[in-house]
Structures are given as structure tokens and as C-alpha cells.
Design a protein around this motif. Structure first.
Motif, PDB file in Angstrom:
ATOM      1  N   ASP A  96       2.639   3.732 -17.567  1.00  0.00           N
ATOM      2  CA  ASP A  96       2.657   2.837 -16.408  1.00  0.00           C
ATOM      3  C   ASP A  96       3.920   3.108 -15.582  1.00  0.00           C
ATOM      4  N   ARG A 110      10.255   2.769 -14.214  1.00  0.00           N
ATOM      5  CA  ARG A 110      10.313   2.310 -12.820  1.00  0.00           C
ATOM      6  C   ARG A 110      11.024   3.298 -11.909  1.00  0.00           C
ATOM      7  N   ARG A 161       6.291   1.042 -19.712  1.00  0.00           N
ATOM      8  CA  ARG A 161       6.611   1.079 -18.281  1.00  0.00           C
ATOM      9  C   ARG A 161       7.907   1.832 -17.984  1.00  0.00           C
ATOM     10  N   ARG A 212       5.965   2.012 -12.224  1.00  0.00           N
ATOM     11  CA  ARG A 212       6.105   1.003 -11.162  1.00  0.00           C
ATOM     12  C   ARG A 212       6.949   1.615 -10.052  1.00  0.00           C
TER      13      ARG A 212
END
Ligand code: SAM
Ligand code: SF4
Length: 340
Positions: free
Chosen positions: A23, A274, A272, A25
Motif C-alpha cells: 500500500d 508513504r 503501508r 500513500r
């Protein structure tokens, strides 16, 4: 190397605790049309300088490398991502990327204000779904909390997302004592009646004033206690790496979620990573170190160098965020400049 592989070539993004990262972001801007107290100061925001912001080509280039390394979900955030003038084009290009696992699912976290104009074009460009922030249904509370009188526009944005088919529509509320903690039942009713999913977030120490106080924070336990006074909640199994723990409301199918980042951290299953609007890769919301992908890209780094930078960033990822540790230090950037 043994273990899971990312399709036809590259090993996936695994950190030293074995967490596979799927994931990404991406913050599209640190600018915002609201000034939520838990996220931004009222004024005097130290904006990221324009030339440091990634261009759309640079974002797509970095995302393409990430998708090649097994990233399957891309969530656009900010700041308010829909303030980026070419947000629809960014979605179109990211949704068209093709990695070993196929195209990524592209979703968006937004304050909703621009959704009446953009929900349909975003859907057409390939956006899968949206999370809209809605902390309150009371106009005056909204005005105090976001420092802008825009509740009606936010509600119109939520309705537009629904009408455009950006399902499931998820609504996020940060619960604050004496501000909106008496509204959790009303917010769930509002969501259930319209087929949306309400999710409550424990406030995290990311406010610009550094006023966060663990003892004043409204905990998951308290939120559930308030909800159980009005609804029957049954836990939904199979959370996986999702930050929200889910409960069926009155037997379902409606669900409500709680993101208990502080009292029940989900770091062990975190998948995640980023990318800030100025091109810094962060292994965690609370990381104090960043990997400068912008400089690499602008110096002409090839894909192998970008891959190495992704891996180096994740190699330094810590086991958890340690918010409860007395030695915990808030990140230097406010939430709006990290990308929530
Ligand atoms: N502007 C968009 C929005 O408001 O949804 C996207 C960016 S915002 C930073 C992303 C999410 O972070 C929102 O759901 C917001 O409520 C949440 N958030 C911001 N500051 C927070 C804090 N201190 N603690 C917990 N959640 C926070
Ligand atoms: Fe803006 Fe979202 Fe931060 Fe509120 S939470 S100030 S809408 S970036």
C-alpha cells in the motif's frame, strides 16, 4: 531469495520484520481548504516550496517503480488531494499502471469539498473509492473544528461520491473529547441510513500545536461503549492489514470501524509506505527519517536506484510507532505535510 515474490521479477518490498508492503500513500499537496485543529494551524502554515513539489511525471515514475515492486494499492491524500489542479489526470495515469499483480487499486482520502465537481470525472478516470472526513453533523462544531463554515459542502461532496458510484463510501471522524464525542451514535445512524461505512479514529499526536494529551484522548474502548448503548455490535473477523477493526451494526450488513492507532496499534501488520508531496519516502506516519526520492529522480537515477532507495527506506522501518513511550517524539512535519 526465498519467500513471496512480486510477480514476474522483483522480490516484493519486505522489511526486516517480514512485513510485505502493498500500500503506497501518495500526498498530492500539503495545501488544504480546511484547517482542522488536529491537523493544521489556523494560520502561518509553513507551506512546502513550489519547486520542491513532485511533478505529475515524477509521481507517476515513482509509482511505476513501486507497482513493479508489488504495490497493489495506491491511496491519494494530502493536505487536500483534490486541490491539485490535475488530480483527475493523476488518477488516470496511476490507475493505468500495470505491474506484475495487474493495475493498482487507486483510492482517495478527501475532505469532500471538491467532490460535487470531481466525483464523476474521478470515477471515469479509474478511481475505485473514497474516504471522506466527516467529524461532525453540527454546523457550529464543524466551523470550530475545521475553522471554516463548510458542513453543507462536505455533505454535498459525500452525496456526489455516492451518486458517482465510488463505493463503498467510507466516512472518517477523529473523535475529540468535548467536541464531537457525543456524536458517535448520530454519525453511525447518518452513515447506516445512507449505506456508508462510518469509521472513528483515535486522535494521534500530529497536531501542529503539540497539545495532544494521551489522558484526554477518546479511546476505542470509550467509543465502543457509547456505540453499544445504542446498537448491537458484533466483531467482523478477518481484518488483515486494515487499520480499522470492524463491527456489524445491529446484525449487519452495515459496519462501523474504529482505527485505534494509539490504544491498539496495528503496526505488526502494517503494509503501508508513504510518499510526501515533496518526494520524501516515509516508512511510517511517525518516522523521523525520510528517503529523498525527489533528488534521486531529478539527478536522473534509474529504476534500479529507485528500487534500492525503497528497500533502504523499509530496511530502517521500526517495529512500531511507540506513541506510548515517554521518549516518543512527534514527527517534524504536521499531518497535512506527511499525508494521512
Ligand atoms: N484532507 C483529506 C481529509 O481530510 O480526509 C486528506 C488528508 S487528512 C490528513 C487524512 C486523514 O487524517 C483524515 O481522515 C484526518 O481526519 C486524519 N487526521 C489528521 N490529523 C489527525 C490526527 N492528529 N489524528 C488522527 N487522525 C488525523
Ligand atoms: Fe485539511 Fe484533511 Fe488536515 Fe482537515 S484533516 S486540515 S481537511 S488535510
Amino acid at each position: 531469495m526465498s519467500g513471496p515474490r512480486s510477480g514476474a521479477g522483483r522480490p516484493p518490498l519486505v522489511d526486516r520484520f517480514g512485513r510485505v508492503h502493498r500500500d503506497l500513500r501518495i500526498s498530492l499537496t500539503d495545501r488544504c481548504s480546511l484547517r482542522c485543529t488536529y491537523c493544521m494551524p489556523a494560520e502561518g502554515v509553513p507551506w512546502l516550496p513550489g519547486p520542491t513539489m513532485l511533478t505529475t511525471d515524477e509521481i507517476v515514475r515513482i509509482a511505476r517503480v513501486a507497482v513493479g515492486l508489488g504495490i497493489t494499492e495506491i491511496r491519494l491524500t494530502g493536505g487536500e488531494p483534490l486541490l491539485r489542479p490535475d488530480a483527475v489526470e493523476v488518477v488516470r495515469r496511476l490507475a493505468a499502471l500495470d505491474g506484475p499483480d495487474g493495475p493498482p487499486e487507486v483510492s482517495l482520502t478527501t475532505n469532500g469539498l471538491r467532490l460535487p465537481a470531481l466525483a464523476a470525472p474521478l470515477r471515469e478516470a479509474g478511481l475505485a473509492r473514497v474516504n471522506v472526513s466527516l467529524d461532525t453533523l453540527r454546523r457550529e462544531t464543524f466551523r470550530t473544528l475545521t475553522r471554516r463554515d463548510r458542513l453543507e459542502a462536505t455533505l454535498a461532496g459525500i452525496a456526489a461520491a455516492d451518486a458517482a458510484g465510488l463505493h463503498p463510501v467510507k466516512l472518517n471522524a477523529v473523535v475529540m473529547r468535548g467536541v464531537n464525542d457525543d456524536e458517535v451514535v448520530d454519525l453511525v445512524r447518518f452513515a447506516v441510513e445512507r449505506g456508508y461505512q462510518m469509521r472513528f479514529i483515535e486522535q494521534m499526536p500530529l497536531d501542529p500545536g503539540h497539545t495532544w494529551d494521551r489522558r484526554a484522548m477518546v479511546t476505542q474502548a470509550e467509543i465502543l461503549e457509547r456505540l453499544r448503548a445504542a446498537f448491537t455490535l458484533t466483531e467482523v473477523p478477518g481484518r488483515g492489514s486494515a487499520p480499522a477493526e470492524l463491527w456489524h451494526v445491529d446484525g449487519g450488513p452495515a459496519t462501523v470501524g474504529v482505527i485505534a492507532s494509539v490504544t491498539a496499534p496495528f503496526c505488526g501488520a502494517c503494509d503501508r509506505v508513504r510518499l510526501t508531496a515533496d518526494g520524501q519516502l516515509r516508512a511510517c506516519l511517525f518516522a523521523r527519517a525520510e528517503t529523498d526520492l525527489r533528488s534521486l529522480v531529478r539527478e536522473g537515477a534509474d529504476d534500479a536506484a529507485l528500487e534500492a532507495a525503497f528497500r533502504a527506506c523499509l530496511a530502517a522501518k521500526k517495529a512500531g510507532h511507540d506513541i506510548d513511550d515517554p521518549a516518543f517524539l512527534q514527527p517534524d512535519r504536521p499531518m497535512s505535510a506527511i499525508g494521512g
